[in-house]
Design a protein around this motif. Sequence first.
Motif, short mmCIF file in Angstrom:
data_model
loop_
_atom_site.label_atom_id
_atom_site.label_comp_id
_atom_site.label_asym_id
_atom_site.label_seq_id
_atom_site.Cartn_x
_atom_site.Cartn_y
_atom_site.Cartn_z
N GLY A 115 0.83 -1.20 0.00
CA GLY A 115 0.00 0.00 0.00
C GLY A 115 0.87 1.24 0.00
N HIS A 116 0.62 2.12 0.95
CA HIS A 116 1.38 3.33 1.26
C HIS A 116 1.21 4.48 0.27
CE1 HIS A 116 4.22 5.84 3.31
NE2 HIS A 116 5.04 5.87 2.28
N SER A 117 1.30 4.24 -1.00
CA SER A 117 1.28 5.33 -1.98
C SER A 117 -0.13 5.84 -2.28
CB SER A 117 1.93 4.88 -3.29
OG SER A 117 1.13 3.92 -3.94
N HIS A 118 -1.14 5.05 -1.92
CA HIS A 118 -2.54 5.36 -2.23
C HIS A 118 -2.79 5.32 -3.74
CE1 HIS A 118 -3.65 7.28 1.85
NE2 HIS A 118 -2.46 6.75 1.96
N GLN A 119 -1.88 4.75 -4.50
CA GLN A 119 -1.99 4.68 -5.95
C GLN A 119 -2.17 3.23 -6.40
OE1 GLN A 119 1.83 6.59 -6.58
NE2 GLN A 119 0.79 8.40 -7.38
N PRO A 120 -3.30 2.93 -7.02
CA PRO A 120 -3.52 1.56 -7.49
C PRO A 120 -2.44 1.13 -8.48
CG PRO A 120 -5.51 2.88 -7.69
CD PRO A 120 -4.41 3.82 -7.36
N LEU A 121 -2.01 -0.12 -8.37
CA LEU A 121 -1.01 -0.66 -9.28
C LEU A 121 -1.30 -2.14 -9.49
CD1 LEU A 121 1.88 -0.17 -10.69
CD2 LEU A 121 2.73 -1.42 -8.71
N LEU A 122 -1.18 -2.58 -10.71
CA LEU A 122 -1.31 -3.99 -11.07
C LEU A 122 -0.36 -4.25 -12.22
CD1 LEU A 122 -2.56 -6.83 -11.26
CD2 LEU A 122 -4.48 -5.81 -12.49
N ALA A 137 -10.38 4.83 1.45
CA ALA A 137 -11.12 6.00 1.95
C ALA A 137 -10.30 7.29 1.95
CB ALA A 137 -11.63 5.71 3.37
N ASP A 138 -9.10 7.27 1.34
CA ASP A 138 -8.24 8.46 1.32
C ASP A 138 -7.51 8.49 -0.02
OD1 ASP A 138 -6.67 10.63 1.92
OD2 ASP A 138 -5.53 9.66 3.50
N LYS A 139 -8.22 8.88 -1.07
CA LYS A 139 -7.71 8.76 -2.44
C LYS A 139 -6.61 9.74 -2.80
CE LYS A 139 -11.41 11.59 -4.25
NZ LYS A 139 -12.36 11.80 -5.30
N ARG A 140 -6.44 10.79 -2.02
CA ARG A 140 -5.41 11.81 -2.26
C ARG A 140 -5.46 12.30 -3.70
NH1 ARG A 140 -0.58 9.81 1.77
NH2 ARG A 140 -1.90 9.92 3.62
N ARG A 141 -4.43 12.06 -4.48
CA ARG A 141 -4.38 12.59 -5.85
C ARG A 141 -5.12 11.72 -6.87
NH1 ARG A 141 0.10 12.97 -3.16
NH2 ARG A 141 0.99 11.08 -4.02
N GLU A 142 -5.63 10.60 -6.45
CA GLU A 142 -6.34 9.72 -7.38
C GLU A 142 -7.77 10.24 -7.61
OE1 GLU A 142 -4.78 7.11 -8.92
OE2 GLU A 142 -3.06 7.98 -7.87
N THR A 143 -8.35 9.88 -8.72
CA THR A 143 -9.70 10.34 -9.02
C THR A 143 -10.78 9.54 -8.30
OG1 THR A 143 -9.77 8.97 -11.01
CG2 THR A 143 -9.06 11.26 -11.27
N ARG A 144 -10.45 8.29 -7.92
CA ARG A 144 -11.45 7.44 -7.28
C ARG A 144 -10.81 6.65 -6.13
NH1 ARG A 144 -14.58 4.11 -11.60
NH2 ARG A 144 -16.32 4.45 -10.21
#
Length: 168
Positions: A115-122, A137-144
């Motif tokens: 986790g940590h970055s709040h940025q989805p990665l696959l 619940a804390d998307k930060r710079r992400e859109t969703r």
Amino acid sequence: MIIGVISDTHMPRSAKRLPSAVIKAFGGVDLILHLGDWVTIDVYEQLAALAPVEGIAGNNDPGEIIDRFGHRKILTLDTYRIGLVHGHTPFAGRTTEEKAQLSFKEDRLDAILFGHSHQPLLKQSGGVLLFNPGSAADKRRETRYSVGILELRESGIEARHIFYDSKE
């Protein structure tokens, strides 16, 4: 086996309870993995009402969570070895993805979840699945907002994100 993957809930600051989209997404899963920054053990209780829960602690977690889950672990689920780490330490000057990979550089794994970055990665890297579910619940710079689902099959591990717009 179907596994719900969640990280960076940061509750209760970011949300008072699990988003309804998470409850729906994790309905019927066999196991839930939390990849750190729970912030309160209440998140465990909410998730445990849905399915068995395992996880690791992140950089915002109190001693109670660190003592219970630790910062790094390897799980053997079905025939797969899966590494869990938050991704915030210990390699200065590296990205979260690089820190997660370096945390298991001596281990043979099928997947690394972080986790940590709040940025989805696959993605795949050297035959290893790298998966970050993003933040519930804390998307930060992400859109969703997002969580993940892993399906452990004889043919391999299938991973996908579930994106949603409201943390309510």
